[in-house]
Write a protein that holds these residues in place. Sequence first.
Motif, short mmCIF file in Angstrom:
data_model
loop_
_atom_site.label_atom_id
_atom_site.label_comp_id
_atom_site.label_asym_id
_atom_site.label_seq_id
_atom_site.Cartn_x
_atom_site.Cartn_y
_atom_site.Cartn_z
N VAL A 163 6.52 80.43 23.92
CA VAL A 163 7.24 79.74 22.85
C VAL A 163 8.37 78.90 23.44
O VAL A 163 8.57 77.73 23.07
N ALA A 164 9.10 79.47 24.39
CA ALA A 164 10.20 78.74 25.04
C ALA A 164 9.67 77.50 25.76
O ALA A 164 10.29 76.42 25.68
N HIS A 165 8.54 77.62 26.45
CA HIS A 165 7.97 76.47 27.15
C HIS A 165 7.55 75.37 26.18
O HIS A 165 7.80 74.18 26.43
N VAL A 166 6.93 75.74 25.07
CA VAL A 166 6.53 74.75 24.07
C VAL A 166 7.77 74.04 23.52
O VAL A 166 7.79 72.80 23.38
N LEU A 167 8.82 74.82 23.21
CA LEU A 167 10.05 74.21 22.71
C LEU A 167 10.70 73.30 23.75
O LEU A 167 11.19 72.22 23.42
N LEU A 168 10.69 73.72 25.01
CA LEU A 168 11.24 72.88 26.07
C LEU A 168 10.49 71.55 26.17
O LEU A 168 11.10 70.48 26.23
N TYR A 169 9.15 71.61 26.17
CA TYR A 169 8.37 70.38 26.23
C TYR A 169 8.66 69.50 25.01
O TYR A 169 8.82 68.28 25.14
N ALA A 170 8.73 70.10 23.82
CA ALA A 170 9.02 69.32 22.61
C ALA A 170 10.38 68.64 22.71
O ALA A 170 10.52 67.45 22.38
N LEU A 171 11.38 69.36 23.18
CA LEU A 171 12.73 68.78 23.32
C LEU A 171 12.77 67.74 24.43
O LEU A 171 13.50 66.74 24.32
N LEU A 172 12.00 67.94 25.50
CA LEU A 172 11.95 66.96 26.60
C LEU A 172 11.32 65.64 26.16
O LEU A 172 11.57 64.60 26.76
N VAL A 173 10.51 65.68 25.12
CA VAL A 173 9.92 64.45 24.58
C VAL A 173 10.79 63.89 23.45
O VAL A 173 11.11 62.70 23.44
N ALA A 174 11.18 64.75 22.51
CA ALA A 174 11.91 64.28 21.33
C ALA A 174 13.28 63.70 21.67
O ALA A 174 13.67 62.67 21.11
N THR A 175 14.00 64.35 22.58
CA THR A 175 15.37 63.90 22.87
C THR A 175 15.40 62.46 23.40
O THR A 175 16.15 61.63 22.87
N PRO A 176 14.61 62.11 24.43
CA PRO A 176 14.63 60.72 24.88
C PRO A 176 14.09 59.74 23.84
O PRO A 176 14.60 58.62 23.72
N LEU A 177 13.07 60.15 23.07
CA LEU A 177 12.53 59.23 22.05
C LEU A 177 13.58 58.92 20.98
O LEU A 177 13.74 57.76 20.58
N VAL A 178 14.33 59.93 20.57
CA VAL A 178 15.40 59.70 19.59
C VAL A 178 16.49 58.84 20.23
O VAL A 178 17.07 57.97 19.58
N GLY A 179 16.76 59.05 21.52
CA GLY A 179 17.74 58.23 22.22
C GLY A 179 17.32 56.77 22.29
O GLY A 179 18.15 55.86 22.14
N ILE A 180 16.05 56.52 22.52
CA ILE A 180 15.54 55.15 22.54
C ILE A 180 15.71 54.51 21.16
O ILE A 180 16.18 53.37 21.04
N TYR A 181 15.35 55.26 20.13
CA TYR A 181 15.51 54.76 18.77
C TYR A 181 16.98 54.45 18.48
O TYR A 181 17.30 53.42 17.86
N LEU A 182 17.87 55.31 18.95
CA LEU A 182 19.31 55.09 18.78
C LEU A 182 19.74 53.78 19.43
O LEU A 182 20.46 52.98 18.83
#
Length: 186
Positions: free
Chosen positions: A96-115
């Motif tokens: 579960v932690a690995h899945v969450l880490l991968y999700a955050l590793l993708v979502a965080t930069p994508l949201v930053g790009i959108y910002l």
Amino acid sequence: MTQHPSRPSAADHYSLPLRGLHWLTVIAIVVVYGVTYLEDLFASGTPERALVWWTHISVGLSILGLVALRLVFRVVGPVPPPSAALSRPAHLAASVAHVLLYALLVATPLVGIYLAFLRGNEVTFFGLFTIPSPVAVDRTAARQVIEVHELLANALVVLALLHAAAALVHHVVFRDDVLRRMLPHR
């Protein structure tokens, strides 16, 4: 030759590419998160402050590339079975932690790009290529999106620290192979 019970065999280690990409991702997270603390050292509009954000964005894009490569290597390459040292609940928690880490590793930069796009900025990758903003400037939305980006970044760092702490507990307290599977081996 008898295998030491706490020393994993080469087949139980992650592949060299996965280990390398893991540690490059760790370094990139430290840089992308840490560099943001330099912002306040420089006045708004100065080249030094622009360099801070250029670095932040470029390294953030690097994280997306590293994660994409990691996922490819996980799909096509050999991935060792779960450590025998982990109980079923511990393995489930790690998964579960690995899945969450991968999700955050993708979502965080994508949201930053959108910002960046909402602020009217183009996104550049170490000056090698530039992506112009495809959206209209919206400073009101940007103020909301920055909060989401910061929340995701903080969650990523907290989860990564918990991940590292768990690996260290396994290494120091339980003296098992959980951390050694991701370390360089002889």
